[in-house]
Structures are given as C-alpha cells and as structure tokens.
Enzyme design. Structure first.
Site, PDB file in Angstrom:
ATOM      1  N   HIS A 581       0.852  -1.191   0.000  1.00  0.00           N
ATOM      2  CA  HIS A 581       0.000   0.000   0.000  1.00  0.00           C
ATOM      3  C   HIS A 581       0.883   1.235   0.000  1.00  0.00           C
ATOM      4  CE1 HIS A 581      -2.720  -2.736   2.698  1.00  0.00           C
ATOM      5  NE2 HIS A 581      -2.738  -3.120   1.434  1.00  0.00           N
TER       6      HIS A 581
HETATM    7  C1  LIG Z   1      -0.614  -7.915  -4.349  1.00  0.00           C
HETATM    8  C2  LIG Z   1      -1.440  -6.782  -3.801  1.00  0.00           C
HETATM    9  C3  LIG Z   1      -2.464  -7.053  -2.925  1.00  0.00           C
HETATM   10  C4  LIG Z   1      -3.223  -6.003  -2.418  1.00  0.00           C
HETATM   11  N1  LIG Z   1      -4.312  -6.295  -1.659  1.00  0.00           N
HETATM   12  C5  LIG Z   1      -5.163  -5.304  -1.297  1.00  0.00           C
HETATM   13  C6  LIG Z   1      -6.393  -5.587  -0.659  1.00  0.00           C
HETATM   14  O1  LIG Z   1      -6.737  -6.732  -0.450  1.00  0.00           O
HETATM   15  N2  LIG Z   1      -7.173  -4.535  -0.311  1.00  0.00           N
HETATM   16  C7  LIG Z   1      -6.820  -3.242  -0.536  1.00  0.00           C
HETATM   17  O2  LIG Z   1      -7.548  -2.348  -0.127  1.00  0.00           O
HETATM   18  N3  LIG Z   1      -5.655  -2.952  -1.158  1.00  0.00           N
HETATM   19  C8  LIG Z   1      -4.851  -3.955  -1.578  1.00  0.00           C
HETATM   20  N4  LIG Z   1      -3.722  -3.665  -2.279  1.00  0.00           N
HETATM   21  C9  LIG Z   1      -3.431  -2.268  -2.566  1.00  0.00           C
HETATM   22  C10 LIG Z   1      -4.309  -1.685  -3.651  1.00  0.00           C
HETATM   23  O3  LIG Z   1      -4.508  -2.588  -4.706  1.00  0.00           O
HETATM   24  C11 LIG Z   1      -3.630  -0.417  -4.150  1.00  0.00           C
HETATM   25  O4  LIG Z   1      -3.437   0.432  -3.049  1.00  0.00           O
HETATM   26  C12 LIG Z   1      -4.454   0.290  -5.200  1.00  0.00           C
HETATM   27  O5  LIG Z   1      -4.656  -0.505  -6.331  1.00  0.00           O
HETATM   28  C13 LIG Z   1      -3.750   1.578  -5.592  1.00  0.00           C
HETATM   29  O6  LIG Z   1      -4.597   2.279  -6.433  1.00  0.00           O
HETATM   30  P1  LIG Z   1      -4.026   3.454  -7.338  1.00  0.00           P
HETATM   31  O7  LIG Z   1      -5.127   3.905  -8.201  1.00  0.00           O
HETATM   32  O8  LIG Z   1      -3.349   4.412  -6.463  1.00  0.00           O
HETATM   33  O9  LIG Z   1      -2.894   2.760  -8.210  1.00  0.00           O
HETATM   34  P2  LIG Z   1      -2.900   1.399  -9.007  1.00  0.00           P
HETATM   35  O10 LIG Z   1      -4.117   0.589  -8.758  1.00  0.00           O
HETATM   36  O11 LIG Z   1      -1.592   0.772  -8.709  1.00  0.00           O
HETATM   37  O12 LIG Z   1      -2.971   1.847 -10.520  1.00  0.00           O
HETATM   38  C14 LIG Z   1      -1.979   2.637 -11.108  1.00  0.00           C
HETATM   39  C15 LIG Z   1      -1.884   2.239 -12.559  1.00  0.00           C
HETATM   40  O13 LIG Z   1      -1.181   3.275 -13.255  1.00  0.00           O
HETATM   41  C16 LIG Z   1      -0.327   2.678 -14.187  1.00  0.00           C
HETATM   42  N5  LIG Z   1       0.769   3.612 -14.491  1.00  0.00           N
HETATM   43  C17 LIG Z   1       1.837   3.903 -13.707  1.00  0.00           C
HETATM   44  N6  LIG Z   1       2.626   4.799 -14.315  1.00  0.00           N
HETATM   45  C18 LIG Z   1       2.055   5.081 -15.493  1.00  0.00           C
HETATM   46  C19 LIG Z   1       2.405   5.926 -16.572  1.00  0.00           C
HETATM   47  N7  LIG Z   1       3.507   6.663 -16.540  1.00  0.00           N
HETATM   48  N8  LIG Z   1       1.600   5.950 -17.664  1.00  0.00           N
HETATM   49  C20 LIG Z   1       0.464   5.206 -17.722  1.00  0.00           C
HETATM   50  N9  LIG Z   1       0.091   4.385 -16.710  1.00  0.00           N
HETATM   51  C21 LIG Z   1       0.872   4.330 -15.616  1.00  0.00           C
HETATM   52  C22 LIG Z   1       0.151   1.428 -13.529  1.00  0.00           C
HETATM   53  O14 LIG Z   1       0.618   0.507 -14.499  1.00  0.00           O
HETATM   54  C23 LIG Z   1      -1.103   0.967 -12.786  1.00  0.00           C
HETATM   55  O15 LIG Z   1      -1.842   0.075 -13.574  1.00  0.00           O
HETATM   56  C24 LIG Z   1      -2.927  -4.681  -2.774  1.00  0.00           C
HETATM   57  C25 LIG Z   1      -1.873  -4.404  -3.646  1.00  0.00           C
HETATM   58  C26 LIG Z   1      -1.143  -5.447  -4.175  1.00  0.00           C
HETATM   59  C27 LIG Z   1      -0.040  -5.147  -5.133  1.00  0.00           C
END
Ligand SMILES: Cc1cc2nc3c(=O)[nH]c(=O)nc-3n(C[C@H](O)[C@H](O)[C@H](O)COP(=O)(O)OP(=O)(O)OC[C@H]3O[C@@H](n4cnc5c(N)ncnc54)[C@H](O)[C@@H]3O)c2cc1C
Length: 645
Positions: A581
């Site tokens: 996270h």
């Molecule tokens: C294995 C795992 C298990 C988890 N389990 C849980 C859970 O059970 N419950 C929970 O609440 N949270 C969980 N989390 C955490 C949760 O999934 C993340 O906190 C959440 O997905 C983050 O959301 P976000 O929108 O910030 O980023 P993300 O969901 O990470 O999305 C960001 C996206 O942006 C893309 N990106 C990055 N840079 C660029 C760029 N320059 N150009 C274009 N695209 C780009 C990435 O490829 C990615 O797909 C888990 C995380 C992981 C890895």
C-alpha cells in the site's frame, strides 16, 4: 512482453553470469541450475532505475576480478573460482556485515537468486509439493477492446486519465457518466482471465510494476504494486475496508478539507462499495486464515471477517492464486467494473502507453505525451487526471516540472510478519486471499496500532523471505514450505518517505522507519509470534535473514525471541519488509505549503491537472486502501466534471 530468460548471456555479460552462477551455487547448493544467471540478469533489466542496475552490474564485474574480489570477499581470486562453501560463506559475511552496502548486496542477490529458482516451474517446486498452476487458464473472450497504437498519433478528448487502477478506473467511469469524452492511458498490458497463467515469474513480469523489482533505495522495503489494465485491483487480495471514521476525522484535521467528514466522502464510499459488491459473506477462511483465527481466539483477541469485493467467489483452494489474476472474473477489479462502465460510455482505453510528461501551457494542463509500443502518442485534453499510483504519479508530475510538496509524505504501510511451522500441511499459498484480520493492537497502541492479516505466499516470493543462513538450512526449510503459515503485521506508518526521479525521470523511493514505527513493527511482530504459537506452531520465526526462532512451550522462549528480534532491528534491510500500500505522495490539503492538491484534487501549481489515486491521502489509511482510493476517485469525478462544465 519483455522476455525474462536469456538463452545465452551476451559476451559482455559473461563475467556477470559467471559471478552470479558461483553465488547461486553458494546460495542454493545442489539446486542451482544453469538458467539462474540469465534469469537474474533479465530481472535486473526490469529495475526502475538504470543507475541501480548499472551499479549492481559494476559490482558483479568487480567480483569477476582478483582485486575487486579481494576487497569484497577477502579471497584473492575471482568469485567464479570459489568453491560452493566459500561462496556461501561470502554471502553470509555480506549479510552479517556492519556495513549497509554488503548487507544490501546480500539481500538483493539472495532474493533474486531464490526467485530465479522458485518462481519457475521445475524440480524445486515439485520437491516442496507446490502443484504449480491449477490447469490452464479458461478460454473466455476479453470484455474490453483497447485502442491499438500503430504509428505516432494524436488523440483529442475532454479528459485524459493516466493509469487504470483503483483511482484511474473509478474516476474514468465517473467522468464518462458525466458525459465527458475520456481517454485512459495505461502503461501495463491488457491481461484478462484467459491470460492469467498463474506461473509466478510470468505474473511478476506481466502484472506488476517493474516486474516486482521495486524497493526503497536502502532495499529496506520491497514495493509491490500492480501494473496492468486495472492496476492493483487486478492482482490485489480483495479486502475492501471503508475508511474508518477516526481516519476520516484525522484527514479532515490534517488537510483542512471538510468533505472527509461532511458525509460527501462517505456517500462516495457507499457508492463504490455497492458497485463492487462488497460483502463480508464471502470470507470463508482457508487453512492460513483459519490458523490465525484459532490463535487469536485462544488469546481472546479481536478477530473479524474481512469485507471483500467479489461476486461468485468460490473461496476455495483456487483463490490463493488470484494475486496473479482471478481466472473466474469473481474479483470485482476496475477491469471488471468501472472500466467496463467507462467503455460502455465511449471511453477509449490505450494499454502499453507509458505517459512521460504532462503538457502544460501557461500553468494549465493541456494534455500528455506517452510512449506506446515504440510510438509517440499525444493526447490533447481540457484536463489531465494523474492516477498512476503513489509512486508513479509524483514521478510523472516531477518530470513534468512540478515541485513543492509533490513526492513528499509517502507512506508505505510497511508489512512484515512471522512464519510458523506446523505439523500439518497448510499450503499457505492456497485459500481465500484474505479472510480475517485483527485490530487488537489498536486497544493498546491507539489509532496507529498495526493490524494483523495473512497473505497468500507462493514459493517465488516466499523463498526470498524464508531466512537464509546456508544453502542446506534454507533448503531444509523450503522442504517444509507446505507446513509453514504466516501471520503478518501491517504498520500504519507515521514515517514519511519521498519519491524523487532520477536522470531518466524514473522513480527513486526514499524511506526510513522512524522510532515510533519501529516500536509498532516490534509490537506487531511479537503479536504475530504469539498468535502462531497459540495456533499450534512448533516453531516460529521472524523474516530476518538470519533465522531467529522460538519453540512455543519452552519457558521464556517467546520473551527472549521478541527481545532478540527487536534488537535485530527492522530498518535499512535488516528484515524482509513489503509494502502493498503506497499512499500520500501528492497529498490533499487546503494549504499549498503542506499539500500538493486541493479539495477538488487539482494540483496547487497547475490548473486542470488533477490527481485521483492513493497519492492524495493526507496520512496513511491504516486499513487496506483500495476502497478509500475508489471512494475519493468517485468523488473526484464529480468535482472535475463540475469544474469543466
Ligand atoms: C498484491 C497486492 C495485494 C493487495 N491487496 C489489497 C487488498 O486486499 N485490499 C486493498 O484495499 N488494497 C490492496 N492492495 C493495494 C491496492 O490494490 C492499491 O493500493 C491500489 O490498487 C492503488 O490504487 P491506485 O489507483 O493508487 O494505483 P494502481 O491501482 O496501482 O494503478 C496505477 C496504474 O497506473 C499505471 N501507471 C503507472 N505509471 C504510469 C504511466 N507513466 N503511464 C500510464 N500508466 C501508468 C500502472 O501501471 C497501474 O496500472 C494490494 C496491492 C497489491 C499489489
């Protein structure tokens, strides 16, 4: 997709490969295979920072010379001439060094070597009774139809969203629902049910950010984040907590943003929970969670079922694999929910599009520039929403010229835990991804007390966390991998790190645990030890590289262990830590002196540049953050649409 094996290292790589082969022989003994050096070198290619890769390669080159080897190993011969026993002793010496650099080297080399063996199907996995993927992936059609980029191209739209994860997918759907023309750019590929091979090294390469190689610069904490269409929501464990009231109250206080407590954020949390089908009725514990529950019950400690975002989840042995993608489509990722909603309203999605820069004109965002399949892609838009996650969003803004608070206040929820050895088979890679948690430590440590959870542990990642002091000792523990279980502690960190960018514009993550958080890690780890002991473990160990164990039932053993692990320490790579996270690196607030975005998610520095992902959290959420991110992104869509109308 990048290839992860090299049939033959290139001639210039031969010295590196020879050194890696010798070290692998010391680390793995008879399990070392000729493929390992090529696999490790291919893993290094995925590092975010070219500087880190070059430094590691330079060390390997040094180890291939007499003079370099003498300095780094004490032996006046190239490492490739060492016996297995000598190589093993060299790695152990690095691991136990007073100096951070050799310790980091040991940690990197051991982890990469383990993964190069145990994340690949083969005799080592058969030996430990890991059954590999459960058959082939289902032959089902894909439900989305991303736009292909076949030449340099320019698209025009109302809003371009960078990233398609928890934040990006949700905000895109909300903007499309408001009638806006949206383009989503995702740097990862499009992998759906039929593509989830459930082979660990393939999942690492295809679904995770930087092939799962990202870590803090001191290698103290591995950073695990999704990078595929749907981002983290495709690989995550489906735990779906609403933001606790005490956290919302703190966020309002810290940020000066009333929406956290006015009911506005709450309404968005309710809306996303409904769209995702969040329920506590789909949390049947597998063996791993059942053991944690048993231990907690024996101790009379808090234990509750986890809310999950699933529809039709079998909650059986097949579930432990869905950290590599859910083959049934039961996981309600943004790929299966909000991105479908957005696409149904005309949103265009481009995968494999790495956004390098926000185009800014007169302090106003007017689009982005990306690299897509070797082509240049420009998207002209009235607004840009950065939702690339808490590491990549600040990196994008920094390389686009923003500064100030951007990249600061990063929180990682650093996690570690204890392994318990049981007489029975646990197969801790199987079972509902996460089914139970305990907030018992909040009773004693307050709102920043860690929570206890489990996670599915597959051999590629697990073998790197199993203590290593010798090839034989590690192998003996891996032989009992199916008898291990895990209790993990997740610290709501007050420590704050920083995301910077290197010369190529790629992220470097600086982070150091402060004394308060170290105490909370120690308390959480001690609690994990007690839970596993109460659940019937015959031996309990921390994730320190050197095996630190106690045998439950021996008088004073637990207390001595808890003190020894506390003394061994947790910062700077002393123990294996994971961050699932990442949060807070472009935090929301009314005051530009202490925050990066305002109450409408707009950056203080650039008009119509918004952030809608985990970066905007004012402090760490203290619970798994997905639903909080989606709730905030849901609200953000309404605010951005209102500003554009
Ligand atoms: C294995 C795992 C298990 C988890 N389990 C849980 C859970 O059970 N419950 C929970 O609440 N949270 C969980 N989390 C955490 C949760 O999934 C993340 O906190 C959440 O997905 C983050 O959301 P976000 O929108 O910030 O980023 P993300 O969901 O990470 O999305 C960001 C996206 O942006 C893309 N990106 C990055 N840079 C660029 C760029 N320059 N150009 C274009 N695209 C780009 C990435 O490829 C990615 O797909 C888990 C995380 C992981 C890895």
């Amino acid at each position: 997709m990048a290839s992860v094996t090299r049939a033959q290292p290139a001639p210039a790589e031969r010295p590196h490969a020879e050194v890696l082969a010798a070290l692998a022989a010391g680390i793995l003994g008879p399990d070392a295979t000729p493929e390992i050096p090529g696999r490790v070198l291919a893993t290094l290619d995925q590092l975010a920072s070219r500087r880190d890769r070059d430094q590691l390669l330079a060390i390997l080159r040094l180890l291939a010379t007499r003079a370099g080897a003498l300095t780094l190993t004490g032996h006046p011969v190239p490492v490739s001439r060492l016996t297995n026993e000598q190589a093993e002793a060299v790695v152990r010496g690095w691991q136990e060094s007073r100096w951070a650099v050799p310790r980091r080297l040991a940690s990197a080399v051991v982890a990469a070597t383990m993964t190069a063996l145990y994340a690949w199907p083969g005799p080592a996995l058969e030996r430990i009774g890991y059954q590999g993927p459960l058959g082939p992936a289902p032959d089902v059609p894909k439900r989305l139809d991303p736009v292909a980029v076949t030449a340099d191209e320019e698209l025009v739209c109302d809003v371009v969203v960078v990233g398609s994860g928890a934040g990006g997918g949700t905000v895109a759907a909300g903007l499309a629902e408001a009638g806006l023309d949206v383009v989503v750019l995702e740097k990862g590929g499009y992998a759906a049910e039929a593509d989830f091979s459930h082979v660990e090294h393939e999942a690492n390469r295809d679904l995770y950010l930087y092939g799962l190689t990202l870590a803090t610069t001191d290698l103290g904490c591995r950073i695990i984040a999704g990078s595929t269409l749907g981002g983290g929501t495709v690989v995550n464990y489906t735990t779906s907590f609403k933001t606790p009231d005490f956290v919302l109250a703190e966020w309002a206080r810290v940020s000066g943003v009333d929406a956290f407590v006015s009911g506005e954020v709450q309404a968005s949390l309710d809306a996303v929970a409904e769209r995702l089908g969040v329920t506590t009725e789909a949390s049947r514990p597998g063996a791993r969670d059942a053991l944690m529950e048993k231990g907690l019950a024996q101790l009379g400690w808090h234990c509750a079922p986890l809310p999950r975002n699933v529809r039709g989840c079998p909650q059986d042995a097949s579930c432990g694999w869905c950290g590599m993608g859910c083959r049934l489509g039961a996981k309600q990722s943004t790929m299966r929910t909000y991105l479908e909603d957005a696409a149904a309203r005309g949103t265009r999605i481009v995968t494999g599009a790495d956004v390098r820069r926000v185009l800014i004109n007169d302090a106003r965002a007017v689009g982005v520039e990306a690299r897509a399949d070797g082509h240049r892609l420009r998207v002209r838009a009235k607004a840009v929403v950065a939702a690339a996650g808490a590491i990549e969003t600040p990196a994008l803004l920094l390389r686009s010229g923003l500064e100030g608070q951007v990249g600061r206040h990063l929180h990682l929820h650093p996690g570690t835990g204890a392994f318990g050895l049981f007489d029975e088979d646990v197969r801790f890679w199987e079972g509902t991804t996460q089914a139970r948690y305990s907030a018992v430590l909040r009773d004693t440590l307050g709102e920043y007390g860690p929570i206890l959870e489990t996670v599915p542990v597959h051999p590629g990642t697990g073998s790197a966390a199993v203590p290593w002091a010798s090839a034989a000792g590690h192998r003996a523990l891996m032989d009992r991998f199916a008898n291990l279980s895990l209790c993990a502690t997740l610290t709501r960190d007050t420590s704050s790190g920083r995301v910077r960018v290197d010369r190529d514009g790629n992220p470097r993550v600086l982070y150091k645990l402060n004394a308060t958080d170290e105490q909370h890690v120690a308390a959480g780890l001690a609690a994990c030890g007690r839970v596993l002991a109460a659940a019937g473990a015959t031996e309990v160990m921390s994730l320190h590289p050197r095996r630190r164990t106690f045998r439950p039932g021996e008088p004073g053993a637990f207390e001595a262990w808890a003190e020894a692990v506390r003394q061994a320490g947790f910062g700077g790579g002393r123990i294996t830590m994971f961050s699932y996270h990442q949060m807070g690196s472009c935090r929301m607030g009314a005051d530009p002196a202490t925050s990066a975005v305002d109450a409408d998610h707009q950056t203080h520095q650039v008009e119509h540049l918004y952030v809608a992902d985990s970066s905007v959290f004012p402090t760490a959420s203290g619970v798994n953050p997905m639903l909080s991110i989606m709730g905030l992104a849901h609200r953000a869509a309404g605010r951005i649409a209102a500003r554009l109308s």
